[in-house]
Structure formats: C-alpha cells, structure tokens
Design a protein around this motif. Structure first.
Motif, PDB file in Angstrom:
ATOM      1  N   GLU A  13       0.832  -1.216   0.000  1.00  0.00           N
ATOM      2  CA  GLU A  13       0.000   0.000   0.000  1.00  0.00           C
ATOM      3  C   GLU A  13       0.860   1.257   0.000  1.00  0.00           C
ATOM      4  OE1 GLU A  13      -3.333   0.303  -0.530  1.00  0.00           O
ATOM      5  OE2 GLU A  13      -3.067  -1.827  -0.939  1.00  0.00           O
ATOM      6  N   GLY A  14       1.936   1.237   0.758  1.00  0.00           N
ATOM      7  CA  GLY A  14       2.837   2.384   0.777  1.00  0.00           C
ATOM      8  C   GLY A  14       3.483   2.627  -0.573  1.00  0.00           C
ATOM      9  N   THR A  15       3.835   1.558  -1.273  1.00  0.00           N
ATOM     10  CA  THR A  15       4.429   1.684  -2.605  1.00  0.00           C
ATOM     11  C   THR A  15       3.425   2.280  -3.586  1.00  0.00           C
ATOM     12  OG1 THR A  15       5.910  -0.170  -2.169  1.00  0.00           O
ATOM     13  CG2 THR A  15       5.584   0.440  -4.474  1.00  0.00           C
ATOM     14  N   LYS A  16       2.170   1.895  -3.464  1.00  0.00           N
ATOM     15  CA  LYS A  16       1.132   2.496  -4.315  1.00  0.00           C
ATOM     16  C   LYS A  16       1.038   3.998  -4.076  1.00  0.00           C
ATOM     17  CE  LYS A  16      -1.700  -1.681  -4.617  1.00  0.00           C
ATOM     18  NZ  LYS A  16      -2.953  -2.328  -4.171  1.00  0.00           N
ATOM     19  N   GLY A  22       4.904  10.365  -5.913  1.00  0.00           N
ATOM     20  CA  GLY A  22       6.297  10.590  -6.258  1.00  0.00           C
ATOM     21  C   GLY A  22       7.136  10.866  -5.021  1.00  0.00           C
ATOM     22  N   GLY A  23       8.428  10.936  -5.232  1.00  0.00           N
ATOM     23  CA  GLY A  23       9.356  11.172  -4.132  1.00  0.00           C
ATOM     24  C   GLY A  23       9.165  12.524  -3.470  1.00  0.00           C
ATOM     25  N   SER A  24       8.881  13.554  -4.257  1.00  0.00           N
ATOM     26  CA  SER A  24       8.696  14.902  -3.695  1.00  0.00           C
ATOM     27  C   SER A  24       7.499  14.959  -2.762  1.00  0.00           C
ATOM     28  CB  SER A  24       8.526  15.931  -4.816  1.00  0.00           C
ATOM     29  OG  SER A  24       9.677  15.981  -5.616  1.00  0.00           O
ATOM     30  N   GLY A  25       6.428  14.275  -3.142  1.00  0.00           N
ATOM     31  CA  GLY A  25       5.243  14.246  -2.288  1.00  0.00           C
ATOM     32  C   GLY A  25       5.523  13.559  -0.962  1.00  0.00           C
ATOM     33  N   ARG A  26       6.297  12.476  -0.999  1.00  0.00           N
ATOM     34  CA  ARG A  26       6.629  11.785   0.247  1.00  0.00           C
ATOM     35  C   ARG A  26       7.567  12.623   1.106  1.00  0.00           C
ATOM     36  NH1 ARG A  26       2.845  10.424   1.552  1.00  0.00           N
ATOM     37  NH2 ARG A  26       3.875   9.648   3.395  1.00  0.00           N
ATOM     38  N   LYS A  27       8.514  13.337   0.477  1.00  0.00           N
ATOM     39  CA  LYS A  27       9.412  14.199   1.248  1.00  0.00           C
ATOM     40  C   LYS A  27       8.617  15.277   1.980  1.00  0.00           C
ATOM     41  CE  LYS A  27      13.486  17.075   1.144  1.00  0.00           C
ATOM     42  NZ  LYS A  27      14.383  17.890   0.331  1.00  0.00           N
ATOM     43  N   GLU A  28       7.664  15.881   1.304  1.00  0.00           N
ATOM     44  CA  GLU A  28       6.807  16.889   1.947  1.00  0.00           C
ATOM     45  C   GLU A  28       6.043  16.287   3.121  1.00  0.00           C
ATOM     46  OE1 GLU A  28       4.298  18.666  -1.027  1.00  0.00           O
ATOM     47  OE2 GLU A  28       6.023  19.316  -2.217  1.00  0.00           O
ATOM     48  N   ALA A  29       5.542  15.061   2.955  1.00  0.00           N
ATOM     49  CA  ALA A  29       4.800  14.399   4.034  1.00  0.00           C
ATOM     50  C   ALA A  29       5.717  14.119   5.221  1.00  0.00           C
ATOM     51  CB  ALA A  29       4.170  13.105   3.526  1.00  0.00           C
ATOM     52  N   VAL A  30       6.950  13.690   4.957  1.00  0.00           N
ATOM     53  CA  VAL A  30       7.916  13.428   6.030  1.00  0.00           C
ATOM     54  C   VAL A  30       8.225  14.730   6.776  1.00  0.00           C
ATOM     55  CG1 VAL A  30      10.333  12.817   6.481  1.00  0.00           C
ATOM     56  CG2 VAL A  30       8.939  11.380   4.984  1.00  0.00           C
ATOM     57  N   GLU A  31       8.493  15.799   6.033  1.00  0.00           N
ATOM     58  CA  GLU A  31       8.803  17.075   6.682  1.00  0.00           C
ATOM     59  C   GLU A  31       7.634  17.569   7.536  1.00  0.00           C
ATOM     60  OE1 GLU A  31      12.069  18.967   3.624  1.00  0.00           O
ATOM     61  OE2 GLU A  31       9.943  19.146   3.100  1.00  0.00           O
ATOM     62  N   GLN A  32       6.414  17.361   7.061  1.00  0.00           N
ATOM     63  CA  GLN A  32       5.233  17.799   7.819  1.00  0.00           C
ATOM     64  C   GLN A  32       5.081  17.014   9.112  1.00  0.00           C
ATOM     65  OE1 GLN A  32       2.005  16.209   8.422  1.00  0.00           O
ATOM     66  NE2 GLN A  32       1.528  18.040   9.591  1.00  0.00           N
ATOM     67  N   VAL A  33       5.228  15.687   9.053  1.00  0.00           N
ATOM     68  CA  VAL A  33       5.058  14.894  10.270  1.00  0.00           C
ATOM     69  C   VAL A  33       6.164  15.222  11.284  1.00  0.00           C
ATOM     70  CG1 VAL A  33       6.304  12.774   9.602  1.00  0.00           C
ATOM     71  CG2 VAL A  33       4.379  12.632  11.162  1.00  0.00           C
ATOM     72  N   LEU A  34       7.372  15.464  10.801  1.00  0.00           N
ATOM     73  CA  LEU A  34       8.457  15.822  11.718  1.00  0.00           C
ATOM     74  C   LEU A  34       8.204  17.180  12.368  1.00  0.00           C
ATOM     75  CD1 LEU A  34      11.537  14.608   9.654  1.00  0.00           C
ATOM     76  CD2 LEU A  34      10.437  13.463  11.588  1.00  0.00           C
ATOM     77  N   SER A  36       5.421  18.504  13.014  1.00  0.00           N
ATOM     78  CA  SER A  36       4.323  18.395  13.981  1.00  0.00           C
ATOM     79  C   SER A  36       4.811  17.932  15.352  1.00  0.00           C
ATOM     80  CB  SER A  36       3.232  17.460  13.447  1.00  0.00           C
ATOM     81  OG  SER A  36       3.621  16.103  13.534  1.00  0.00           O
ATOM     82  N   CYS A  37       5.984  17.288  15.399  1.00  0.00           N
ATOM     83  CA  CYS A  37       6.564  16.830  16.670  1.00  0.00           C
ATOM     84  C   CYS A  37       7.830  17.602  17.031  1.00  0.00           C
ATOM     85  CB  CYS A  37       6.857  15.334  16.600  1.00  0.00           C
ATOM     86  SG  CYS A  37       5.371  14.325  16.731  1.00  0.00           S
ATOM     87  N   GLY A  38       8.076  18.718  16.343  1.00  0.00           N
ATOM     88  CA  GLY A  38       9.231  19.552  16.669  1.00  0.00           C
ATOM     89  C   GLY A  38      10.529  19.118  16.028  1.00  0.00           C
ATOM     90  N   GLY A  39      10.463  18.230  15.029  1.00  0.00           N
ATOM     91  CA  GLY A  39      11.669  17.720  14.396  1.00  0.00           C
ATOM     92  C   GLY A  39      11.915  18.320  13.032  1.00  0.00           C
ATOM     93  N   THR A  40      13.086  18.003  12.474  1.00  0.00           N
ATOM     94  CA  THR A  40      13.444  18.439  11.128  1.00  0.00           C
ATOM     95  C   THR A  40      14.131  17.298  10.394  1.00  0.00           C
ATOM     96  OG1 THR A  40      15.567  19.320  11.890  1.00  0.00           O
ATOM     97  CG2 THR A  40      13.725  20.883  11.757  1.00  0.00           C
ATOM     98  N   LEU A  41      14.116  17.390   9.078  1.00  0.00           N
ATOM     99  CA  LEU A  41      14.741  16.403   8.206  1.00  0.00           C
ATOM    100  C   LEU A  41      16.103  16.927   7.771  1.00  0.00           C
ATOM    101  CD1 LEU A  41      14.466  13.790   6.467  1.00  0.00           C
ATOM    102  CD2 LEU A  41      13.458  15.251   4.686  1.00  0.00           C
ATOM    103  N   ASP A  42      17.176  16.175   8.070  1.00  0.00           N
ATOM    104  CA  ASP A  42      18.512  16.530   7.587  1.00  0.00           C
ATOM    105  C   ASP A  42      18.676  16.099   6.138  1.00  0.00           C
ATOM    106  OD1 ASP A  42      19.314  17.639   9.969  1.00  0.00           O
ATOM    107  OD2 ASP A  42      20.911  16.194  10.354  1.00  0.00           O
ATOM    108  N   TRP A  43      18.404  14.823   5.879  1.00  0.00           N
ATOM    109  CA  TRP A  43      18.456  14.331   4.499  1.00  0.00           C
ATOM    110  C   TRP A  43      17.590  13.098   4.347  1.00  0.00           C
ATOM    111  CZ3 TRP A  43      20.490   9.472   4.420  1.00  0.00           C
ATOM    112  CH2 TRP A  43      21.525   9.145   5.283  1.00  0.00           C
ATOM    113  N   MET A  44      17.277  12.826   3.075  1.00  0.00           N
ATOM    114  CA  MET A  44      16.386  11.714   2.737  1.00  0.00           C
ATOM    115  C   MET A  44      16.823  11.170   1.387  1.00  0.00           C
ATOM    116  SD  MET A  44      12.283  12.049   2.274  1.00  0.00           S
ATOM    117  CE  MET A  44      11.296  10.842   1.432  1.00  0.00           C
ATOM    118  N   TYR A  45      17.064   9.868   1.337  1.00  0.00           N
ATOM    119  CA  TYR A  45      17.436   9.209   0.089  1.00  0.00           C
ATOM    120  C   TYR A  45      16.614   7.944  -0.093  1.00  0.00           C
ATOM    121  CZ  TYR A  45      21.505  12.180  -0.513  1.00  0.00           C
ATOM    122  OH  TYR A  45      22.324  13.263  -0.691  1.00  0.00           O
ATOM    123  N   PHE A  46      16.145   7.743  -1.311  1.00  0.00           N
ATOM    124  CA  PHE A  46      15.510   6.484  -1.671  1.00  0.00           C
ATOM    125  C   PHE A  46      16.611   5.512  -2.074  1.00  0.00           C
ATOM    126  CE2 PHE A  46      12.127   9.528  -2.087  1.00  0.00           C
ATOM    127  CZ  PHE A  46      11.038   8.852  -1.566  1.00  0.00           C
TER     128      PHE A  46
END
Length: 106
Positions: A13-16, A22-34, A36-46
């Motif tokens: 389901e996650g792959t779907k 796309g990758g950009s949409g998932r990066k935005e989702a990761v940054e948003q969830v972080l 929301s808990c006071g975190g930040t994304l340093d880097w992200m690679y598939f």
C-alpha cells in the motif's frame, strides 16, 4: 537535538502511495510529520534493496521520536527502524566518563 538514522521499507500500500505522489510528495509528508513533533529532516534518500528509504532526522527528544514512529507505522504503509546517532563530541564525553565496573570473576 538528538539525531536518528531511519531505515524504512514500504508495504504494498505504501508503494502504491509512492507511485501516486512521487518522491517529492513523500518528502513533503515526512517534513510535515516531523514538524508536527518539533523535528526536522537533515536528508532523505531512496534506495534499491532491502530498504526503500534512508533518512537522518533531528528530533527534540526520544518521546517525540517514538510518537512520530508509532503514528507513521500505525498506518501500515511503512515498516521502519530508528537508530540513535551519536556525535564525535558525544563519544569524546563518553570516553572521558569514569565508570566503576568490575568484570565477572575479577
């Protein structure tokens, strides 16, 4: 802030969702969830292999990391492992720490 290395793999389901957003949409989702808990994304690679994704995160504390992990994993779209990362300064401080330990049998 504590840093974490996160290894993640998408379920079917996650792959779907990745294909749809796309990758950009998932990066935005990761940054948003972080955020929301006071975190930040340093880097992200598939990646190709056992893991689909590697991230390095800054989180305010362990509770924020666990809360984020539980929320993401509860969706069933991703399986992940978070590894706490230690800085060179952390290791230097640990090396200077006096530890009173008696080995077994001594």
């Amino acid at each position: 802030m504590p840093k974490y290395l996160v290894r993640a793999s998408y379920t079917t389901e996650g792959t779907k969702g990745l294909l749809a957003e796309g990758g950009s949409g998932r990066k935005e989702a990761v940054e948003q969830v972080l955020r929301s808990c006071g975190g930040t994304l340093d880097w992200m690679y598939f990646a190709m292999g056992e893991d689909d994704l590697y991230l390095v995160l800054d989180m305010p504390d362990e509770v924020a990391m666990v809360a984020t992990s539980m929320a993401v994993r509860a969706t069933g779209a991703v399986q992940s492992t978070a590894v706490p990362l230690l800085s060179v300064a952390d290791i230097d401080a640990a090396a200077r720490k006096v530890v009173d330990f008696r080995p077994p049998g001594a």
